[in-house]
Design an enzyme around this catalytic site. Structure first.
Site, PDB file in Angstrom:
ATOM      1  N   SER A  50      23.645  -1.543 -33.935  1.00 49.42           N
ATOM      2  CA  SER A  50      24.748  -1.077 -34.773  1.00 49.42           C
ATOM      3  C   SER A  50      25.145   0.341 -34.375  1.00 49.42           C
ATOM      4  O   SER A  50      26.328   0.670 -34.310  1.00 49.42           O
ATOM      5  CB  SER A  50      24.348  -1.115 -36.253  1.00 49.42           C
ATOM      6  OG  SER A  50      25.335  -0.505 -37.055  1.00 49.42           O
ATOM      7  N   TRP A  91      27.045   0.189 -31.255  1.00 45.88           N
ATOM      8  CA  TRP A  91      28.385  -0.336 -31.520  1.00 45.88           C
ATOM      9  C   TRP A  91      29.325   0.790 -31.950  1.00 45.88           C
ATOM     10  O   TRP A  91      30.500   0.795 -31.593  1.00 45.88           O
ATOM     11  CB  TRP A  91      28.315  -1.406 -32.618  1.00 45.88           C
ATOM     12  CG  TRP A  91      29.636  -2.032 -32.939  1.00 45.88           C
ATOM     13  CD1 TRP A  91      30.195  -3.125 -32.353  1.00 45.88           C
ATOM     14  CD2 TRP A  91      30.589  -1.588 -33.930  1.00 45.88           C
ATOM     15  NE1 TRP A  91      31.424  -3.395 -32.909  1.00 45.88           N
ATOM     16  CE2 TRP A  91      31.705  -2.473 -33.870  1.00 45.88           C
ATOM     17  CE3 TRP A  91      30.616  -0.538 -34.842  1.00 45.88           C
ATOM     18  CZ2 TRP A  91      32.810  -2.334 -34.706  1.00 45.88           C
ATOM     19  CZ3 TRP A  91      31.722  -0.397 -35.669  1.00 45.88           C
ATOM     20  CH2 TRP A  91      32.788  -1.288 -35.596  1.00 45.88           C
ATOM     21  N   HIS A  92      28.793   1.745 -32.716  1.00 44.49           N
ATOM     22  CA  HIS A  92      29.623   2.841 -33.210  1.00 44.49           C
ATOM     23  C   HIS A  92      29.971   3.851 -32.118  1.00 44.49           C
ATOM     24  O   HIS A  92      30.974   4.559 -32.221  1.00 44.49           O
ATOM     25  CB  HIS A  92      28.924   3.556 -34.368  1.00 44.49           C
ATOM     26  CG  HIS A  92      28.997   2.801 -35.662  1.00 44.49           C
ATOM     27  ND1 HIS A  92      28.079   1.844 -36.026  1.00 44.49           N
ATOM     28  CD2 HIS A  92      29.901   2.855 -36.676  1.00 44.49           C
ATOM     29  CE1 HIS A  92      28.412   1.342 -37.204  1.00 44.49           C
ATOM     30  NE2 HIS A  92      29.516   1.937 -37.620  1.00 44.49           N
ATOM     31  N   GLY A  93      29.150   3.946 -31.087  1.00 40.62           N
ATOM     32  CA  GLY A  93      29.431   4.886 -30.001  1.00 40.62           C
ATOM     33  C   GLY A  93      28.304   4.891 -28.981  1.00 40.62           C
ATOM     34  O   GLY A  93      27.160   4.596 -29.315  1.00 40.62           O
TER      35      GLY A  93
END
Length: 201
Positions: free
Chosen positions: A133, A136-138
């Site tokens: 996760s 996924w954000h960066g």
């Protein structure tokens, strides 16, 4: 009508984004840019403000998308459900970015074995899912560490929640406050430009 409801949802989302999130962002940017130039109370206020900024920003965008979809005839469920009243980290992720959390649960957590293969495996699965996760954000290391820390705190929260059930539910308020504090502190890692900046905050 669906059109009127869609307009209302869109305008509310726009308000959260432009009026609330963007104005909080000005203050947050200043403090995070040079945290050592401010006193402790101001930095704490900036940390709280960022937790609100990212919520209003993200949920605002989500509301705008849901509103537009409603106008053209599509119904989508809310993507946020009062995440800062969560009673534990698992509860937080059931309330925050619900569409993404559901996707990770269905396509990563459950295929990894979920909570069906013993406690240790459950905790490992939680950390893996949260690390992904974060990615996924960066692609930055701070995002990955943010995800891993969320995984670890989710495991700790899970242990505490199980213990709490044995002694009653009178500590729900404390759980909510503690969960918010942990989430807000982890947002510092998410927001900071690097680990030095996060540490200074």
């Amino acid at each position: 009508s669906a059109f009127a409801v869609g307009i209302q949802i869109f305008v509310f989302g726009l308000f959260k984004k432009i009026v609330l999130a963007d104005h909080l962002g000005v203050f947050v940017d200043d403090v995070f840019f040079a945290p050592t130039a401010y006193n402790t109370a101001t930095v704490i206020l900036a940390v709280i403000s960022y937790s609100l900024q990212i919520y209003f920003d993200f949920s605002g965008y989500s509301d705008m998308a849901i509103g537009v979809a409603k106008i053209v005839g599509f119904d989508f469920k809310p993507n946020f459900n009062l995440p800062y009243i969560a009673k534990g980290m698992s509860d937080f992720w059931k309330r925050w970015h619900i569409s993404l959390s559901s996707w990770f649960q269905d396509y990563l957590y459950i295929p990894l074995g979920g909570s069906r293969k013993g406690q240790l495996r459950t905790y490992i699965n939680l950390i893996i899912v949260m690390a992904v996760s974060g990615l996924w954000h960066g692609a930055g290391i701070t995002f990955i560490v943010w995800g891993v820390l969320h995984g670890i705190t989710s495991c700790i929260s899970r242990v505490i929640t199980k213990s709490g059930k044995a002694v009653g539910k009178g500590i729900d308020v404390l759980r909510t406050v503690a969960t918010y504090i942990v989430v807000a502190l982890l947002w510092v890692v998410f927001r900071a430009s690097d680990f030095t900046n996060a540490w200074n905050v």
